[in-house]
Design a protein around this motif. Structure first.
Motif: not given
Length: 90
Positions: A11-14, A16-18, A25-29, A87-89
């Motif tokens: 959710t945080r990356f989504a 941030f991206a928007e 895209g894909r999240i790599y962990t 960051g902490n998006a």
């Protein structure tokens, strides 16, 4: 990482991206028992045509595979993408 933590990160990356005008895209962990498998997969994916940037939570998150600034420089040089810090998006 729990499923809830993984969902929160996505959710945080989504968000941030928007906000930054990118498509998530894909999240790599990276997992401790397979280091650096996720990073290698990220490098391959980032080199695909049309990929212009990758986001990581912070510079220190690159430390799992080496010296963070060197890893950032390597990723940008090898793939041609820009490394962004989410960051902490949000």
């Amino acid at each position: 990482m729990t499923p809830r933590e993984a969902a929160d990160i996505r959710t945080r990356f989504a968000v941030f991206a928007e906000r930054e005008g990118f498509q998530l895209g894909r999240i790599y962990t990276e997992r401790p028992d397979t280091v650096p498998a996720a990073f290698r997969a990220l490098v391959v994916a980032a080199a695909e045509p049309g990929i212009t940037a990758v986001a990581v939570p912070s510079l220190r998150h690159l430390a799992v595979v080496g010296e963070p600034n060197a890893i950032k420089d390597h990723l940008e040089r090898v793939t041609g993408v820009q490394v962004l810090f989410a960051g902490n998006a949000p």
